[in-house]
Design a protein around this motif. Structure first.
Motif, mmCIF file in Angstrom:
data_model
loop_
_atom_site.group_PDB
_atom_site.id
_atom_site.type_symbol
_atom_site.label_atom_id
_atom_site.label_comp_id
_atom_site.label_asym_id
_atom_site.label_seq_id
_atom_site.Cartn_x
_atom_site.Cartn_y
_atom_site.Cartn_z
ATOM 1 N N CYS A 194 59.238 15.246 65.904
ATOM 2 C CA CYS A 194 60.265 14.761 66.818
ATOM 3 C C CYS A 194 59.928 13.304 67.096
ATOM 4 N N PHE A 195 60.919 12.518 67.463
ATOM 5 C CA PHE A 195 60.692 11.089 67.669
ATOM 6 C C PHE A 195 59.541 10.873 68.638
ATOM 7 N N ASP A 196 58.649 9.982 68.294
ATOM 8 C CA ASP A 196 57.531 9.610 69.148
ATOM 9 C C ASP A 196 57.356 8.109 69.014
ATOM 10 N N GLN A 197 57.552 7.390 70.108
ATOM 11 C CA GLN A 197 57.457 5.931 70.056
ATOM 12 C C GLN A 197 56.046 5.450 69.734
ATOM 13 N N ASP A 198 55.042 6.324 69.835
ATOM 14 C CA ASP A 198 53.672 5.928 69.512
ATOM 15 C C ASP A 198 53.353 6.045 68.024
ATOM 16 N N LEU A 199 54.219 6.689 67.246
ATOM 17 C CA LEU A 199 53.996 6.789 65.804
ATOM 18 C C LEU A 199 54.136 5.387 65.217
ATOM 19 N N PRO A 200 53.151 4.935 64.463
ATOM 20 C CA PRO A 200 53.201 3.561 63.937
ATOM 21 C C PRO A 200 54.457 3.272 63.133
ATOM 22 N N GLU A 201 54.922 2.023 63.222
ATOM 23 C CA GLU A 201 56.176 1.616 62.591
ATOM 24 C C GLU A 201 56.036 1.255 61.121
ATOM 25 N N HIS A 202 54.848 1.004 60.629
ATOM 26 C CA HIS A 202 54.667 0.502 59.254
ATOM 27 C C HIS A 202 54.697 1.619 58.203
#
Length: 177
Positions: free
Chosen positions: A60-68
């Motif tokens: 599920c969406f997690d803003q802490d998951l790295p963007e790269h």
């Protein structure tokens, strides 16, 4: 529940803290090693061969998951995410679907796959207002002979499952003489 669910793929293991509910180490027939983790109603699979590494998440969406990420795709009903990624000596073919079917058990899911050599699953306690519905679970299954692993994430409260098939091959380089 309106959480969006994402498929993400990284070229290395991202610096991302996870709570592991179940874990296994599997080896494909071609020698690729898999570190398989059920992390909440999500999963992480780390594939390694020598220095080559890919890390797959369905979360599920997690803003802490790295963007790269090499790829991060929001999974939508009726849309199949099918793609091949190449990283070093790994050819990583993935097919992920958002389906209007809830599997009642891991056995029901694996029964639709054919030959399976290993499984890993974790059921989650359901809230009282969903009594009578099957318990949500996350599961992974391996067919080491075909270098393929499968995942299932069930959401009985939404009447859906997220299923995937990933095959990892070692591309053969032809040498002209």
């Amino acid at each position: 529940m309106s959480e969006q669910i994402y498929f993400s793929l990284y070229q290395e293991v991202p610096d991302y803290s996870v709570r592991i509910f179940q874990s296994a180490h599997w080896v494909l027939g071609n020698g690729v090693e898999l570190e398989v983790n059920i992390i909440g109603k999500s999963h992480r699979v780390i594939s390694r061969l020598g220095e080559d590494c890919l890390a797959e998440f369905i979360t599920c969406f997690d803003q802490d998951l790295p963007e790269h990420a090499l790829e991060s795709v929001c999974l939508q009903p009726g849309i199949v995410h099918e793609h091949e990624y190449r990283s070093g000596s790994l050819a990583y073919r993935v097919n992920v679907k958002h389906v209007s079917q809830v599997f009642n058990s891991m056995e029901e899911f694996t029964g639709s796959l054919g030959e399976i050599s290993e499984t890993l699953t974790h059921e989650f306690m359901s809230s009282p207002d969903h009594s009578g519905a099957p318990l949500p679970f996350t599961g992974l299954a391996l067919n080491s002979d075909t270098n393929t692993f499968y995942t299932v994430h069930t959401y009985p409260e939404r009447g859906i499952s997220i299923i995937s098939r990933t095959a990892i091959d070692l591309p053969v380089l032809s040498i002209a003489t």
